[in-house]
Structure formats: structure tokens, C-alpha cells
Scaffold this motif. Structure first.
Motif, short mmCIF file in Angstrom:
data_model
loop_
_atom_site.label_atom_id
_atom_site.label_comp_id
_atom_site.label_asym_id
_atom_site.label_seq_id
_atom_site.Cartn_x
_atom_site.Cartn_y
_atom_site.Cartn_z
N ALA A 93 -25.40 2.87 -7.70
CA ALA A 93 -24.03 3.30 -7.44
C ALA A 93 -23.96 4.76 -6.98
O ALA A 93 -23.22 5.09 -6.04
N ASP A 94 -24.71 5.65 -7.64
CA ASP A 94 -24.67 7.06 -7.26
C ASP A 94 -25.18 7.27 -5.83
O ASP A 94 -24.63 8.07 -5.06
N ARG A 95 -26.23 6.57 -5.48
CA ARG A 95 -26.78 6.69 -4.13
C ARG A 95 -25.80 6.14 -3.10
O ARG A 95 -25.60 6.73 -2.03
N ASP A 96 -25.16 5.02 -3.42
CA ASP A 96 -24.17 4.46 -2.50
C ASP A 96 -23.01 5.42 -2.30
O ASP A 96 -22.50 5.58 -1.18
N GLY A 97 -22.59 6.09 -3.38
CA GLY A 97 -21.52 7.06 -3.26
C GLY A 97 -21.90 8.22 -2.37
O GLY A 97 -21.07 8.73 -1.59
N HIS A 98 -23.16 8.65 -2.47
CA HIS A 98 -23.64 9.74 -1.61
C HIS A 98 -23.65 9.30 -0.15
O HIS A 98 -23.26 10.06 0.75
N LEU A 99 -24.06 8.07 0.11
CA LEU A 99 -24.08 7.56 1.48
C LEU A 99 -22.67 7.48 2.06
O LEU A 99 -22.47 7.69 3.27
N ARG A 100 -21.68 7.20 1.22
CA ARG A 100 -20.29 7.12 1.71
C ARG A 100 -19.69 8.51 1.93
O ARG A 100 -18.66 8.63 2.61
N SER A 101 -20.28 9.52 1.38
CA SER A 101 -19.71 10.87 1.42
C SER A 101 -19.91 11.54 2.77
O SER A 101 -20.57 11.01 3.67
N GLY A 102 -19.35 12.75 2.89
CA GLY A 102 -19.47 13.51 4.13
C GLY A 102 -20.88 13.91 4.47
O GLY A 102 -21.17 14.24 5.63
N ASP A 103 -21.80 13.89 3.50
CA ASP A 103 -23.20 14.19 3.80
C ASP A 103 -23.81 13.16 4.74
O ASP A 103 -24.73 13.48 5.50
N PHE A 104 -23.31 11.93 4.64
CA PHE A 104 -23.86 10.86 5.47
C PHE A 104 -22.76 10.24 6.35
O PHE A 104 -22.43 10.77 7.39
N PHE A 105 -22.21 9.10 5.92
CA PHE A 105 -21.32 8.33 6.79
C PHE A 105 -19.88 8.83 6.81
O PHE A 105 -19.15 8.50 7.75
N ASP A 106 -19.45 9.55 5.79
CA ASP A 106 -18.05 9.97 5.68
C ASP A 106 -17.14 8.75 5.87
O ASP A 106 -16.31 8.68 6.78
#
Length: 206
Positions: A93-106
Motif C-alpha cells: 500500500a505504501d509503495r502504491d501511494g508513492h507511485l500515485r503521488s507527484g513523485d511519479f504519476f501524480d
């Protein structure tokens, strides 16, 4: 034999010359039509190297798309796919949240990843290459996907289905996905190269 190339040969005489012509197999011509991708029996996944030593695999669990297959002329076949970025799932879940964030896909600002085909051609046998435009975070770049035709069938509910599977590789930096972290021993946390995989089941529309 290829999906769109199993043809019989007829010989005709025109103005005294012998001319060979090819006729499309009626069974293949019957596959011509419009199809909707069945998301319950399809998957769009990815693999990326993590910390230089192992692979992380994930998928986008929500997507929709359409295909147009032309059994007589594969060059006229098309594909269109929309993928919901927020559906990314790597099992953490934490990794998926990071991927959804502005660091990645936004994902909040750019909710969809899209592919629109521009060209289709046979590579040999049942293998085909679909070329088109992949858009991520409002960056659009060309992408080619090699697909293998897995066959066609009528399911127990009377749906006419076709299946394809294939893959391609991209550099995520080409689409502005540049976040990374340096490793103490050298190298980076996340590789630039990403492998995309596709398993597609599509239902013919009436």
C-alpha cells in the motif's frame, strides 16, 4: 500460419497472362469487427528493477479499451486503451501511494494513461506489432507493442472472444517519470527501464 494471412490461392487468366490471387480464409474474415476489452479477464502489468538487485511487479487493475480487427487487411486494425492510474497495485500500500503521488504519476492531476494505435502490421506467424501513441502525465510519445494472437473462441455465454498477449519496454524518463534515489554502494533505487506486459481478452460486439 498468421491470423490474417491464412489464404487460399486462385489462378486466373487475364489478357493471356496467368495471375495468382489470394483469397482470405472465411473463418478469419469472420473475426473482422469491433471488440471491447474484458477487464475481468485481461491484465496490464509492469516490471521494474528495484535497488539494482531484484524486480518489482505490479499491475493497473482498472482499464478499458476497444479493438477493431480487420481479417482481410490487418493494417486497418486499431486499438484504444484507457488505464486508471489510481488503480496501480504492487501489493504494498505504501509503495502504491508513492507511485500515485507527484513523485511519479501524480494520479490526482493526471488520472489516465492512454494508448491510441496509429499502425498495425504482421511480423510473422501469429505475431503482430501495434504502433501508436502512449500518453502519461500529458506527455505523448510513440510506442510499439509486439503481440501474439492466442486464438478465438465462443464462451459459455455466447460471447465471441479473441485473445492477445505481448510486451514492450520503455524508459520511464521519456514520460517525465524521473524520481529516484541514489544507493550508497552505487546505482539507483528504481531503474529507468520498465517492461510493460499485456494479456488481452476482448469480446466481439453485435
Amino acid at each position: 500460419m498468421g491470423l490474417f494471412t491464412r489464404r487460399s490461392q486462385n489462378v486466373n487468366v487475364q489478357d493471356g497472362a496467368i495471375v495468382a490471387t489470394l483469397e482470405v480464409d472465411p473463418a478469419l474474415a469472420a473475426l473482422t469487427g469491433d471488440y471491447v476489452i474484458d477487464p475481468a479477464h485481461s491484465s496490464i502489468g509492469f516490471t521494474v528493477r528495484h535497488a539494482m538487485v531484484t524486480n518489482v511487479r505490479g499491475a493497473f487493475t482498472e482499464h478499458e479499451g476497444t479493438l477493431h480487427l480487420d481479417g482481410a487487411d490487418p493494417a486497418r486494425s486499431t486499438a484504444s486503451i484507457d488505464v486508471k492510474i489510481a488503480s496501480v497495485d504492487t501489493g504494498i500500500a505504501d509503495r502504491d501511494g508513492h507511485l500515485r503521488s507527484g513523485d511519479f504519476f501524480d494520479a490526482e492531476t493526471f488520472p489516465l494513461m492512454t494508448f491510441r494505435s496509429t499502425e498495425a502490421r504482421q511480423l510473422g506467424g501469429d505475431t503482430y506489432r501495434i504502433t501508436g501513441e502512449l500518453t502519461i502525465k500529458d506527455v505523448t510519445r510513440p510506442l510499439s507493442i509486439d503481440l501474439e494472437f492466442n486464438g478465438s473462441a465462443t464462451d459459455p455465454y455466447g460471447n465471441e472472444r479473441v485473445g492477445f498477449e505481448g510486451s514492450t519496454e520503455i524508459l520511464r524518463s521519456d514520460w517525465g517519470l524521473t524520481w529516484n534515489a541514489a544507493l550508497e554502494a552505487g546505482g539507483v533505487m528504481v531503474s529507468d527501464k520498465v517492461k510493460l506486459t499485456f494479456d488481452i481478452s476482448a469480446i466481439k460486439q453485435a
